[in-house]
Design an enzyme around this catalytic site. Structure first.
Site, PDB file in Angstrom:
ATOM      1  N   PHE A  32       0.816  -1.224   0.000  1.00  0.00           N
ATOM      2  CA  PHE A  32       0.000   0.000   0.000  1.00  0.00           C
ATOM      3  C   PHE A  32       0.843   1.264   0.000  1.00  0.00           C
ATOM      4  CE2 PHE A  32       0.953  -0.117   4.541  1.00  0.00           C
ATOM      5  CZ  PHE A  32       1.066   1.229   4.841  1.00  0.00           C
ATOM      6  N   LYS A  56      -1.400  -6.946  -9.258  1.00  0.00           N
ATOM      7  CA  LYS A  56      -2.356  -7.016  -8.137  1.00  0.00           C
ATOM      8  C   LYS A  56      -1.866  -5.992  -7.117  1.00  0.00           C
ATOM      9  CE  LYS A  56      -3.205  -8.208  -4.436  1.00  0.00           C
ATOM     10  NZ  LYS A  56      -3.516  -7.203  -3.380  1.00  0.00           N
ATOM     11  N   GLU A  68      -4.959  -3.602  -1.920  1.00  0.00           N
ATOM     12  CA  GLU A  68      -6.404  -3.340  -1.862  1.00  0.00           C
ATOM     13  C   GLU A  68      -6.717  -2.092  -1.031  1.00  0.00           C
ATOM     14  OE1 GLU A  68      -4.593  -5.666  -0.517  1.00  0.00           O
ATOM     15  OE2 GLU A  68      -5.517  -6.681   1.206  1.00  0.00           O
ATOM     16  N   ARG A  69      -5.702  -1.541  -0.333  1.00  0.00           N
ATOM     17  CA  ARG A  69      -5.948  -0.348   0.493  1.00  0.00           C
ATOM     18  C   ARG A  69      -6.057   0.922  -0.353  1.00  0.00           C
ATOM     19  NH1 ARG A  69      -6.553  -3.324   4.206  1.00  0.00           N
ATOM     20  NH2 ARG A  69      -4.940  -4.575   5.168  1.00  0.00           N
ATOM     21  N   SER A  89       5.543  -7.027   3.107  1.00  0.00           N
ATOM     22  CA  SER A  89       6.150  -7.362   4.394  1.00  0.00           C
ATOM     23  C   SER A  89       6.924  -8.685   4.297  1.00  0.00           C
ATOM     24  CB  SER A  89       5.061  -7.460   5.461  1.00  0.00           C
ATOM     25  OG  SER A  89       4.117  -8.429   5.073  1.00  0.00           O
ATOM     26  N   CYS A 104       9.440   1.806   3.044  1.00  0.00           N
ATOM     27  CA  CYS A 104      10.366   0.702   3.259  1.00  0.00           C
ATOM     28  C   CYS A 104      11.786   1.224   3.450  1.00  0.00           C
ATOM     29  CB  CYS A 104      10.344  -0.234   2.067  1.00  0.00           C
ATOM     30  SG  CYS A 104      10.685   0.631   0.541  1.00  0.00           S
ATOM     31  N   GLU A 127       9.498  -4.487  12.784  1.00  0.00           N
ATOM     32  CA  GLU A 127       9.210  -3.366  11.883  1.00  0.00           C
ATOM     33  C   GLU A 127       7.870  -2.773  12.316  1.00  0.00           C
ATOM     34  OE1 GLU A 127       8.042  -4.212   7.801  1.00  0.00           O
ATOM     35  OE2 GLU A 127       9.069  -2.407   7.127  1.00  0.00           O
TER      36      GLU A 127
HETATM   37  P1  NAD Z   1       1.665  -6.658   2.949  1.00  0.00           P
HETATM   38  O1  NAD Z   1       2.725  -7.683   2.957  1.00  0.00           O
HETATM   39  O2  NAD Z   1       0.588  -6.727   3.973  1.00  0.00           O
HETATM   40  O3  NAD Z   1       0.909  -6.665   1.527  1.00  0.00           O
HETATM   41  C1  NAD Z   1       1.615  -6.653   0.308  1.00  0.00           C
HETATM   42  C2  NAD Z   1       0.765  -7.336  -0.757  1.00  0.00           C
HETATM   43  O4  NAD Z   1       0.537  -8.692  -0.369  1.00  0.00           O
HETATM   44  C3  NAD Z   1      -0.597  -6.689  -0.948  1.00  0.00           C
HETATM   45  O5  NAD Z   1      -0.896  -6.655  -2.328  1.00  0.00           O
HETATM   46  C4  NAD Z   1      -1.540  -7.634  -0.204  1.00  0.00           C
HETATM   47  O6  NAD Z   1      -2.828  -7.695  -0.772  1.00  0.00           O
HETATM   48  C5  NAD Z   1      -0.855  -8.985  -0.330  1.00  0.00           C
HETATM   49  N1  NAD Z   1      -1.086  -9.855   0.827  1.00  0.00           N
HETATM   50  C6  NAD Z   1      -1.363  -9.481   2.092  1.00  0.00           C
HETATM   51  N2  NAD Z   1      -1.493 -10.566   2.880  1.00  0.00           N
HETATM   52  C7  NAD Z   1      -1.306 -11.652   2.101  1.00  0.00           C
HETATM   53  C8  NAD Z   1      -1.307 -13.062   2.351  1.00  0.00           C
HETATM   54  N3  NAD Z   1      -1.535 -13.563   3.559  1.00  0.00           N
HETATM   55  N4  NAD Z   1      -1.061 -13.886   1.311  1.00  0.00           N
HETATM   56  C9  NAD Z   1      -0.830 -13.402   0.081  1.00  0.00           C
HETATM   57  N5  NAD Z   1      -0.815 -12.071  -0.202  1.00  0.00           N
HETATM   58  C10 NAD Z   1      -1.050 -11.203   0.793  1.00  0.00           C
HETATM   59  O7  NAD Z   1       2.399  -5.228   2.983  1.00  0.00           O
HETATM   60  P2  NAD Z   1       1.751  -3.789   3.122  1.00  0.00           P
HETATM   61  O8  NAD Z   1       1.239  -3.608   4.504  1.00  0.00           O
HETATM   62  O9  NAD Z   1       0.836  -3.502   1.985  1.00  0.00           O
HETATM   63  O10 NAD Z   1       3.051  -2.884   2.893  1.00  0.00           O
HETATM   64  C11 NAD Z   1       3.969  -2.586   3.919  1.00  0.00           C
HETATM   65  C12 NAD Z   1       5.142  -3.543   3.931  1.00  0.00           C
HETATM   66  O11 NAD Z   1       5.790  -3.544   2.663  1.00  0.00           O
HETATM   67  C13 NAD Z   1       6.221  -3.160   4.926  1.00  0.00           C
HETATM   68  O12 NAD Z   1       6.702  -4.325   5.533  1.00  0.00           O
HETATM   69  C14 NAD Z   1       7.297  -2.524   4.058  1.00  0.00           C
HETATM   70  O13 NAD Z   1       8.604  -2.555   4.599  1.00  0.00           O
HETATM   71  C15 NAD Z   1       7.199  -3.362   2.844  1.00  0.00           C
HETATM   72  N6  NAD Z   1       7.766  -2.693   1.685  1.00  0.00           N
HETATM   73  C16 NAD Z   1       8.972  -3.130   1.225  1.00  0.00           C
HETATM   74  C17 NAD Z   1       9.559  -2.511   0.147  1.00  0.00           C
HETATM   75  C18 NAD Z   1      10.885  -2.960  -0.376  1.00  0.00           C
HETATM   76  O14 NAD Z   1      11.260  -2.485  -1.429  1.00  0.00           O
HETATM   77  N7  NAD Z   1      11.590  -3.854   0.273  1.00  0.00           N
HETATM   78  C19 NAD Z   1       8.905  -1.439  -0.494  1.00  0.00           C
HETATM   79  C20 NAD Z   1       7.666  -1.029  -0.001  1.00  0.00           C
HETATM   80  C21 NAD Z   1       7.102  -1.673   1.094  1.00  0.00           C
END
Ligand code: NAD
Length: 502
Positions: free
Chosen positions: A155, A179, A182-183, A232, A287, A388
């Site tokens: 998100f 994909k 969804e937020r 994450s 991130c 985190e």
């Molecule tokens: P998230 O992991 O909750 O979601 C990321 C994606 O995964 C979304 O599209 C979500 O719909 C999907 N998802 C969520 N739960 C899932 C599951 N159980 N099974 C399969 N798919 C699932 O992350 P977020 O809260 O949207 O974003 C924040 C996180 O992203 C933080 O940990 C941040 O550090 C990380 N991030 C990392 C980078 C990087 O380049 N390393 C960049 C941006 C964000």
């Protein structure tokens, strides 16, 4: 889940058309500053995912064969259209994510940098040629696209992170299914519509919305060749393992705990400015946010005081108010999680130097706000350090030397970005050489590489080997082929020995 039928539904974009407006499952899209549901987003089921992948598969043969110059022309047109819509993108992202409009504009500027790099696709896709590797024999290498590629994005950067993936994948000749989170799903749709307007054939770029079930259907689909994930660490690990077990190429970028080391010889004012910007910008939901500072020796006291003085001047408010420096966090659950971590830090005995828990924003009393928070004298066992938090919470650790600071960083499981502030070239050089992280800043707090380098972390911040966008991106989205060819008039005759270069 909101049941009102009056709310706008955000649909998918499949084969050049909106779809899924009557989806049986939907999610809520909030206005985080006001704490209200503003729209609903369709959640793709396995049938919707299949139709997006089929559209991408059908578009692949023609797209992958399109002359490079024509492909590049579409990218140049897309770049122009995105630049013409900066205000619309920034307003959309601010309203769904909560970040301030200027920050959303900055995110888009970094996305455009990657589109710039993608425009150079004829140059980047050049192969290599060796003449006369043996008598009358030439060898050359080419890189070819993979087929249907998938991107699953978080998100916190709803424009930049999708562009990191689809711009490079499509430039390399693949077709794509995104994909997004969804937020905050709307920016992805606008990107898809503008790409179509730029001349991209239907089916080359598709957007599907949803949660875990949409992701699982994509990971299970036999026609998906490659998966890029950013999010994450637990989900990154899951996506990496699941997609790899099904024979797909995969890169999965995870979470972070980015450290900034402040040496006693640093310009403390500059270091404090950098820390406040990098810790509290976008309410800490980056991130590459700095979420842990390590003050070495005498740097600690003046640094904490300088941060405190600067934070007192920050204005927290809705993202669309130009006077706001920092907006809300994305959801009520995120706000509650962050507040809970602050409680844990207090209980663990860390010194709470700035407490953001009781913030109230006039006119936005139901918004998901957490004020800037600073803990000092934090130790490596505390949950506010090990986890985190992904909110506006900066934890300060104290170290007696650069050796000790490096040891703290070495033990941390994440390795995304890091920074050192110092006036010593020797300290900076040692730091960049020894630190275990993918991106290093020297007197630069958020060292996100420009579009013609690549982005990625080490340790638990990246599963896979290649980084994202830049040359690594082109390598990820293509596979190599090496051709050895002989064109001459005489027959070399029979020889059952292994071919040599003579
Ligand atoms: P998230 O992991 O909750 O979601 C990321 C994606 O995964 C979304 O599209 C979500 O719909 C999907 N998802 C969520 N739960 C899932 C599951 N159980 N099974 C399969 N798919 C699932 O992350 P977020 O809260 O949207 O974003 C924040 C996180 O992203 C933080 O940990 C941040 O550090 C990380 N991030 C990392 C980078 C990087 O380049 N390393 C960049 C941006 C964000």
């Amino acid at each position: 889940m909101e049941t009102s039928t009056r709310l706008r539904v955000i649909g998918h974009y499949i084969d050049g058309s909106l779809a899924g407006l009557d989806a049986p499952r939907c999610g809520d899209v909030y206005d985080p500053a006001r704490g209200e549901v503003q729209a609903r987003v369709a959640f793709a089921d396995a049938a919707a995912i299949d139709s997006a992948v089929r559209a991408a598969k059908a578009a692949y043969p023609a797209w992958s064969r399109l002359p490079l110059g024509k492909r590049a022309e579409i990218f140049f047109a897309f770049r122009g259209l995105v630049k013409d819509h900066v205000s619309q993108f920034a307003a959309l992202v601010s309203s769904e994510h909560g970040k301030v409009v200027s920050d959303a504009e900055g995110e888009l500027a970094r996305a455009i940098e990657v589109i710039d790099f993608a425009c150079a696709l004829p140059l980047t896709l050049k192969g290599q040629f060796s003449e006369n590797v043996s008598t009358s024999i030439d060898t050359y290498s080419i890189r070819q696209p993979l087929g249907v590629c998938v991107g699953i994005t978080p998100f916190n950067f709803p424009m930049m992170v999708p562009v990191w993936m689809f711009a490079i994948a499509i430039a390399a000749g693949n077709t794509f299914v995104l994909k997004p989170s969804e937020r905050d799903p709307s920016a992805a749709l606008l990107l898809a519509e503008l790409f179509s307007k730029a001349g991209l054939p239907n089916g080359v770029f598709n957007v599907v919305h949803g949660d875990k079930s949409a992701v699982d259907a994509l990971l299970a689909h036999p026609d998906v060749a490659a998966v890029s994930f950013v999010g994450s660490t637990p989900i990154a690990r899951y996506v990496y393992q699941t997609a790899a077990a099904r024979g797909k190429r995969v890169q999965a970028l995870g979470g972070a705990k980015n450290h900034m080391v402040v040496m006693p010889d640093a310009d403390i004012g500059a270091a404090a400015d950098a820390l406040v910007s990098a810790a509290y910008g976008s309410a800490g939901q980056r991130c590459m946010a700095i979420s842990a500072s390590v003050a070495v020796g005498e740097a600690a006291e003046p640094l904490v005081e300088a941060i405190r003085a600067r934070v007192a001047t920050l204005r927290v408010g809705p993202g669309n108010d130009p006077a706001s420096d920092m907006g809300p966090v994305v959801t009520a659950a995120a706000r509650d999680r962050i507040r809970d971590y602050i409680e844990q830090g207090v209980r663990a005995g860390a010194a709470l130097a700035i407490d953001g828990r009781s913030i109230s924003v006039p006119g936005c009393e139901s918004g998901f706000f957490v004020g800037p928070t600073l803990f000092d004298r934090v130790t490596q066992e505390m949950s506010i350090y090990t986890d985190e938090i992904f909110g506006p919470v900066l934890v300060n650790l104290r170290a007696s030397s650069l050796d000790q600071a490096l040891e703290i960083l070495r033990r941390n499981p994440y390795g995304n970005g890091t920074a050192i502030f110092t006036r010593s070239g020797a300290a900076a050089r040692r730091f960049q050489n020894e630190v275990e992280a993918g991106m290093v800043g020297i007197n630069v707090p958020i060292p996100v590489p420009v579009g013609y380098y690549s982005f990625g972390g080490w340790k638990q911040s990246l599963f896979g080997d290649l980084h994202i966008y830049g040359e690594d991106g082109f390598r990820f989205y293509t596979r190599g082929k090496v051709v050895t060819s002989r064109w001459h008039d005489s027959n070399a005759g029979m020889n059952l020995g292994f071919p040599t270069h003579k």
